[in-house]
Design a protein around this motif. Structure first.
Motif, PDB file in Angstrom:
ATOM      1  N   ARG A  21      50.639 -65.130  25.126  1.00 13.24           N
ATOM      2  CA  ARG A  21      51.037 -66.537  25.105  1.00 13.24           C
ATOM      3  C   ARG A  21      52.532 -66.680  24.860  1.00 13.24           C
ATOM      4  O   ARG A  21      53.214 -67.503  25.467  1.00 13.24           O
ATOM      5  CB  ARG A  21      50.242 -67.294  24.034  1.00 13.24           C
ATOM      6  CG  ARG A  21      48.827 -67.661  24.465  1.00 13.24           C
ATOM      7  CD  ARG A  21      48.228 -68.727  23.562  1.00 13.24           C
ATOM      8  NE  ARG A  21      48.093 -68.235  22.193  1.00 13.24           N
ATOM      9  CZ  ARG A  21      47.024 -67.583  21.737  1.00 13.24           C
ATOM     10  NH1 ARG A  21      46.022 -67.317  22.561  1.00 13.24           N
ATOM     11  NH2 ARG A  21      46.967 -67.187  20.481  1.00 13.24           N
ATOM     12  N   ALA A  32      55.154 -68.247  27.517  1.00 12.51           N
ATOM     13  CA  ALA A  32      55.999 -69.384  27.132  1.00 12.51           C
ATOM     14  C   ALA A  32      57.474 -69.076  27.364  1.00 12.51           C
ATOM     15  O   ALA A  32      58.221 -69.915  27.892  1.00 12.51           O
ATOM     16  CB  ALA A  32      55.757 -69.734  25.666  1.00 12.51           C
ATOM     17  N   ARG A  49      58.150 -69.008  31.189  1.00 12.46           N
ATOM     18  CA  ARG A  49      58.140 -70.351  31.779  1.00 12.46           C
ATOM     19  C   ARG A  49      59.412 -71.101  31.417  1.00 12.46           C
ATOM     20  O   ARG A  49      59.991 -71.824  32.233  1.00 12.46           O
ATOM     21  CB  ARG A  49      56.918 -71.138  31.330  1.00 12.46           C
ATOM     22  CG  ARG A  49      55.606 -70.577  31.854  1.00 12.46           C
ATOM     23  CD  ARG A  49      54.404 -71.335  31.321  1.00 12.46           C
ATOM     24  NE  ARG A  49      54.193 -72.593  32.009  1.00 12.46           N
ATOM     25  CZ  ARG A  49      54.214 -73.781  31.421  1.00 12.46           C
ATOM     26  NH1 ARG A  49      54.439 -73.869  30.120  1.00 12.46           N
ATOM     27  NH2 ARG A  49      54.010 -74.878  32.124  1.00 12.46           N
ATOM     28  N   SER A  59      57.945 -73.465  34.635  1.00 10.96           N
ATOM     29  CA  SER A  59      56.641 -73.122  35.198  1.00 10.96           C
ATOM     30  C   SER A  59      56.687 -71.731  35.805  1.00 10.96           C
ATOM     31  O   SER A  59      57.758 -71.206  36.116  1.00 10.96           O
ATOM     32  CB  SER A  59      56.215 -74.144  36.266  1.00 10.96           C
ATOM     33  OG  SER A  59      57.073 -74.056  37.381  1.00 10.96           O
ATOM     34  N   VAL A  80      47.098 -72.690  31.453  1.00 12.34           N
ATOM     35  CA  VAL A  80      48.531 -72.769  31.768  1.00 12.34           C
ATOM     36  C   VAL A  80      48.787 -72.344  33.210  1.00 12.34           C
ATOM     37  O   VAL A  80      49.536 -73.001  33.953  1.00 12.34           O
ATOM     38  CB  VAL A  80      49.339 -71.887  30.793  1.00 12.34           C
ATOM     39  CG1 VAL A  80      50.777 -71.724  31.291  1.00 12.34           C
ATOM     40  CG2 VAL A  80      49.335 -72.493  29.400  1.00 12.34           C
ATOM     41  N   ASP A 127      50.177 -74.781  36.246  1.00  9.99           N
ATOM     42  CA  ASP A 127      51.407 -74.511  37.000  1.00  9.99           C
ATOM     43  C   ASP A 127      51.142 -74.448  38.500  1.00  9.99           C
ATOM     44  O   ASP A 127      51.968 -74.892  39.314  1.00  9.99           O
ATOM     45  CB  ASP A 127      52.041 -73.205  36.517  1.00  9.99           C
ATOM     46  CG  ASP A 127      52.773 -73.381  35.193  1.00  9.99           C
ATOM     47  OD1 ASP A 127      52.844 -74.536  34.711  1.00  9.99           O
ATOM     48  OD2 ASP A 127      53.269 -72.385  34.648  1.00  9.99           O
TER      49      ASP A 127
END
Length: 865
Positions: free
Chosen positions: A298, A302, A305, A311, A347, A351
């Motif tokens: 994660r 993050a 992105r 994204s 996620v 995206d």
């Protein structure tokens, strides 16, 4: 990856093309850039007489094939080179040719690697995966064996160089080439074994991949270690890729911390090639998923992105989603709990949706069954709708996108209704407008489902709404076309016409527009637009023939409505199109088309004849002749009787052709046939005959008195009352009267024919009565009337001319003189009074020469003050 891998090969093989040769022919062919001829030359040398020469020739040919395989980008040419190379290996089995074997393996590796990468994204099925794994296992085994042989030979040379200086230079050159080939075999062998392990789960292949990668990473045949890694060499692409492959192989062996350490070390390199750096995120994510490190993943997602404008890329997001979804079903490790993986999938899916890749989401959903989606949003409803549509289609057992009229059983109709309801819900969802392209696709599917649910009217409405959702979208033409078809299926053709017109206006290119034009002749579309669409039909298309026929008909309609100034150009355009149309119709007649085909040929021939004689001065005699040939063939093959009216029309056209080719006798005979039959076209034929004779006289084709006499004769045939002094001439057209007057005046100039002179005067007076006489006609009438003793008619004509001409001009004084002269002959009192008024205004009578002439008349009549 495979494109970059090809670049690695070219880099590693850069020295091969520079190999020297002592053969002057070979040197010339290399210099001239003739590789195919060079290959043929080298193959011919295989027939060398001594084993040494044969070996040298085989090795040189192998090097040639290897060089070409390394740089060839044309798949067909590469396949031919590969075939020749395999033939060389078969024909010369006693000679070891490692360079060629490596290049052949590399050529086979490219497609297999591509398939493996597509499996990572779950874009191929398991059968394709297994085929790729089998091929890679074969390639990996060949390359590993090649590597082992090269490694043994290289070590032997290294030992010899360490203990002796004899032939040192040759040994060093051979060693350099062996090291290069060993690196190639290790690089591709390592990646082949890695992909085998990835696709099949074979842990031994992962271990073999590490051994081969180790030879590129300073591990001396052992597994690579970070301690022995030379960080500065990561700037070299093949080294950096070998390091990345090592990290991935360790992950497949569940040595997750070591795999993460390798990834981190590679990522820290400041001079990492861009092609490798771009893979760091996806490879690191893969390693973390295998390790079950969702917390770390994660954080990595993050950060990535954030650095990528908020994204993931499309492929990155798909790869992350499919990798995490597979892990969600794996409960062998406690870290792979569903609730930990689900946010990662969410996620990635979000995206993909934000990038307009809802189709990717739908595909993933089909493969994995469920996704963490918003049930009330467009995507959630859309995915469920697609799944339901797929079930309905599978149950129906046919392709539903053809919109064929079918009678379905209750269960298939129920499934299509369920799918339509779900897809309709997605189409009208609150956030649906965020996805115009996928919304259009959704509407299209909803319309198809509704159509087979038995409600073509609602299907048409949904198709039309789908078109409106994105009028410039990739599926806009499909949506509008389907709306037309669905509306036609309801039997409401009138309501389908506006949609059909809109489709042709928006999407004129393609056979759909053609089919609509040909199927619906009442579309009321601008003819030029129709022609534009028809002209796009490919000659190889099955619609070409019918489109040529329709195109000719469109151009004929335009020609018939054209203004007089445009008729010549429009007739030429029609005739050019009619050539192809008539050929098509004659071909249909020739293959047994019967009376209907024969009538079509005659109809087209009549149009061609109409246009061919559109201009009197330049009729298209060639096309007219061919049209009559077509009519004759239609009579023979079709065994038909032609209607009297059509027969009369064809006779009239034959008369025109006879006239245009100078056969006046035949033209008159054909005209007499029409008259004898009492044909309504006899008058038109007579008029055309008059026009032709008059034009021939004007053009000098008929010389002397014959021209005007034949013109008078043609006019009398058209209007016999011209020869009857007691008959009224009111029904005769003014142009005919003008021609008669002109011809009569011309005849009189040759000989004083009183009868023709009277005809000319009567025609002229009728023109005067209608106020249709031109200045030239008035002059002719005055001259002819005076010569015939009709002084009143002559003086009346000059009086009109004096009123028509500008007072005080030479032409006006001429008209006044002629008037006074004629009045003096017929009524001196009237003449004297007129002259007194004139001389009072113009004391000298006027300018020369008319003034002097007028004074002489005035003096004679005593009218000069």
């Amino acid at each position: 990856m495979w494109r970059v891998a090809s670049a690695v090969i070219v880099t590693l093989a850069a020295g091969t093309a520079a190999q020297r040769t002592t053969d002057p022919v070979e040197r010339y062919l290399i210099h001239a850039g003739l590789p195919d001829v060079l290959g043929a030359h080298l193959r011919a040398r295989l027939d060398a007489t001594t084993p040494t020469e044969r070996r040298a020739a085989a090795e040189r040919l192998a090097a040639h094939y290897a060089e070409r395989l390394a740089i060839e980008r044309d798949p067909d040419k590469a396949a031919l080179i590969s075939d020749a190379a395999f033939a060389l290996l078969r024909d010369v089995p006693e000679i070891n040719l490692p360079s060629l074997r490596i290049q052949l393996a590399r050529a086979r590796y490219a497609d297999a690697e591509r398939a493996a990468e597509r499996w990572r994204l779950r874009l191929i099925d398991e059968d394709e995966r297994d085929a790729a794994a089998a091929l890679l296992d074969e390639i990996g085994g060949e390359l590993a064996a090649t590597f082992n042989g090269l490694d043994r030979r290289a070590r032997t040379l290294e030992r010899r160089l360490a203990g002796s200086t004899r032939d040192a230079e040759n040994d060093r050159a051979e060693l350099r080439e062996l090291v290069r080939q060993r690196s190639l075999s290790a690089y591709y062998g390592g990646w082949s074994h890695y992909y085998v392990a990835l696709l099949s789960g074979n842990r031994a292949s992962a271990g073999e991949a590490l051994r081969l990668f180790g030879s590129l990473l300073n591990a001396d045949g052992d597994r690579p270690t970070l301690e022995r890694l030379v960080r500065g060499q990561l700037v070299l692409e093949h080294v950096a890729r070998a390091a990345l492959g090592s990290a991935l192989a360790y992950a497949l062996l569940d040595e997750h911390e070591l795999a993460r350490a390798w990834i981190n070390e590679i990522a820290r390199s400041g001079e990492l090639p861009d092609s490798v750096r771009r893979q760091i995120f996806s490879r690191r994510a893969e390693v973390l998923v295998r390790a079950g490190r969702w917390d770390a993943l994660r954080s990595v997602v993050a950060d990535h992105r954030s650095a990528s404008e908020g994204s993931l890329g499309v492929l990155e997001a798909r790869l992350l989603a499919v990798t995490a979804l597979e892990a969600m079903d794996d409960f062998r490790r406690a870290e792979s709990r569903r609730e930990l993986a689900e946010p990662i999938v969410g996620v990635a899916v979000a995206d993909l949706i934000d990038r307009g890749e809802a189709a990717q989401v739908v595909d993933i959903a089909r493969r994995f069954g469920t996704l963490p989606l918003d049930d009330d949003g467009f995507i959630g409803r859309y995915v469920r709708g697609i799944v339901a549509f797929q079930s309905a289609r599978d149950g129906a057992g046919f392709d539903p996108f053809t919109l064929e009229a079918r009678t379905l059983d209750a269960e298939p109709r129920r499934l299509f209704t369920e799918a339509a309801d779900l897809l309709d819900g997605a189409f009208i969802a609150d956030n649906a407008e965020r996805f115009p392209g996928e919304r259009q696709r959704c509407g299209l599917l909803a319309g198809v489902a509704r159509f087979y649910a038995g409600d073509a009217e609602r299907a048409a409405a949904r198709f039309e709404a789908a078109y409106g959702a994105d009028e410039s979208g990739q599926l806009a033409d499909d949506a509008l076309w389907s709306a037309v078809i669905a509306m036609q299926r309801t039997g409401r053709e009138a309501e389908a016409l506006p949609l059909a017109r809109l489709f042709i206006e928006r999407f004129p290119a393609g056979e759909r527009a053609i089919r609509l034009l040909l199927r619906s002749p009442d579309l009321e579309i601008d003819p030029e637009r129709v022609a534009e669409v028809l002209l796009r039909v490919d000659p190889q298309s099955s619609l070409w023939g019918v489109s040529r026929r329709r195109l000719a008909s469109v151009y004929y309609a335009i020609f018939r409505e054209a203004a007089p100034d445009d008729r010549e150009a429009e007739s030429a355009r029609f005739l050019a199109a009619a050539d192809a149309a008539l050929r098509v119709e004659l071909e249909e007649l020739a293959v047994g088309g019967g009376s209907e085909a024969a009538q079509a040929v005659i109809r087209r021939a009549r149009q061609i004849l109409d246009a061919a004689f559109a201009t009197l001065k330049a009729p298209d005699l060639t096309r007219a002749t061919l049209a009559f040939d077509a009519v004759d063939e239609a009579r023979t093959r079709g065994s038909i009787s032609i209607e009297p009216g059509v027969e009369d029309e064809l006779t009239l056209r034959r008369m025109q052709l006879a006239d245009a080719t100078g056969n006046g006798v035949l033209a008159v005979s054909l005209l007499e046939q029409l008259e004898s039959r009492g044909s309504p076209l006899a008058a038109s034929a007579s008029r055309l005959r008059l026009q032709r004779v008059y034009q021939s006289w004007q053009d000098g084709e008929i010389r002397g008195i014959d021209g005007p006499r034949e013109t008078i004769g043609a006019a009398l045939r058209l209007s016999p009352q011209l020869g009857d002094s007691g008959a009224a001439l009111g029904e005769i057209e003014a142009p005919v009267l003008a021609v008669v007057l002109e011809a009569a005046a011309a005849v009189w100039s040759f000989e004083n024919d009183a009868e023709i002179g009277e005809i000319g005067v009567r025609a002229g007076l009728e023109l005067v009565r209608r106020r249709a006489a031109s200045e030239a006609a008035l002059i002719r009438l005055a001259s002819l009337a005076e010569a015939s003793g009709r002084l009143d008619a002559a003086s009346s004509s000059w009086s009109r001319l004096s009123l028509a001409r500008a007072a005080g001009t030479d032409a006006w004084f001429e008209a006044r003189h002629e008037l006074f002269r004629l009045l003096a002959q017929s009524d001196e009192t009237v003449a004297r009074n007129a002259l007194i008024q004139h001389m009072a205004l113009y004391p000298g009578g006027g300018p020369a020469p008319w003034g002097e002439r007028i004074r002489r008349i005035a003096d004679r009549l005593g009218a000069n003050p």
